[in-house]
Design an enzyme around this catalytic site. Sequence first.
Site, short mmCIF file in Angstrom:
data_model
loop_
_atom_site.label_atom_id
_atom_site.label_comp_id
_atom_site.label_asym_id
_atom_site.label_seq_id
_atom_site.Cartn_x
_atom_site.Cartn_y
_atom_site.Cartn_z
N LYS A 1 42.41 13.29 -40.02
CA LYS A 1 41.34 12.56 -39.90
C LYS A 1 41.06 11.39 -41.15
O LYS A 1 40.71 10.36 -40.53
CB LYS A 1 40.13 13.15 -39.11
CG LYS A 1 40.38 13.69 -37.95
CD LYS A 1 40.46 12.69 -37.03
CE LYS A 1 40.50 13.56 -35.26
NZ LYS A 1 40.55 12.50 -34.39
N TYR B 1 38.38 23.62 -40.12
CA TYR B 1 38.91 22.43 -39.58
C TYR B 1 40.22 22.24 -40.25
O TYR B 1 41.05 21.32 -39.47
CB TYR B 1 37.90 21.25 -39.71
CG TYR B 1 38.07 19.78 -39.12
CD1 TYR B 1 37.94 19.90 -37.85
CD2 TYR B 1 38.17 18.63 -39.66
CE1 TYR B 1 38.23 18.82 -36.96
CE2 TYR B 1 38.49 17.54 -38.96
CZ TYR B 1 38.54 17.60 -37.50
OH TYR B 1 38.56 16.55 -36.80
#
Length: 254
Positions: free
Chosen positions: A162, A155
């Site tokens: 995020k 990720y």
Amino acid sequence: MLSLANKIGLVVGIANDRSIAYGCAKAFRQAGASLAVTYLNDKAHSYVAPLASELGAELVLPCDVEQPEQLSATFDAIAQRYGRLDFLLHSIAYAPKVDLNGRLIDSSRDGFARAMDISCHSFLRMARLAEPLMASGGALLTVSYYGAEKVVDNYGLMGPVKAALECAAIYMANELGPCGIRVNVLSPGPIVTRAASGIPEFSALVDATARRAPARQLADVGDVGAMAAFLVSDLAANITGNITFIDAGYHVVA
């Protein structure tokens, strides 16, 4: 009963019929909301226009958040058409592929800044433009992922981006709460979307999540849409500043 009748919503982030934004838009419409939707560019328009028609969207607007005039024009059009806005869904994220696929510490300065601008700061800009249209209160939603809180293989860059988005949302909830504007974060598990396909070895992540989640399955865009519709409805009048997981329970597994 959940109803969004007489509510006006803006949905930003529909790319195709597998988008999280589309799943949310369907739920909003089924609950009775009137919708404005946006598309990124001319190429995206051919995918979004039929979906907007299906949703009965009364405004279908170009909105590349890297073009300030397009973002302003989107909210101007809503002001002219409706005079108000009751809720907004921000469901966009981007990172340059070369930065996303590499180590976080190897990400470029420009790539990191662009990912943060599109994926996080654009939500703040939308909130600022939405605030005058929410004089009677409203709801803002954005979309995150578990990788903001725990390390998820591959990720990479999007994890801290995020995390910044989630932190920004809770500060926004505090700032906008006195105005009657609620801010919440949807955190779905991995869902097969066009955006997610850019994450290396994403199919392995999907399989592992389905095996390990307490419900032994994945959530889908319909599940996310159901939660989104609840959070923008009057039933959630005192829910703000939450990060809500829609992931079949995966976030509780060590």
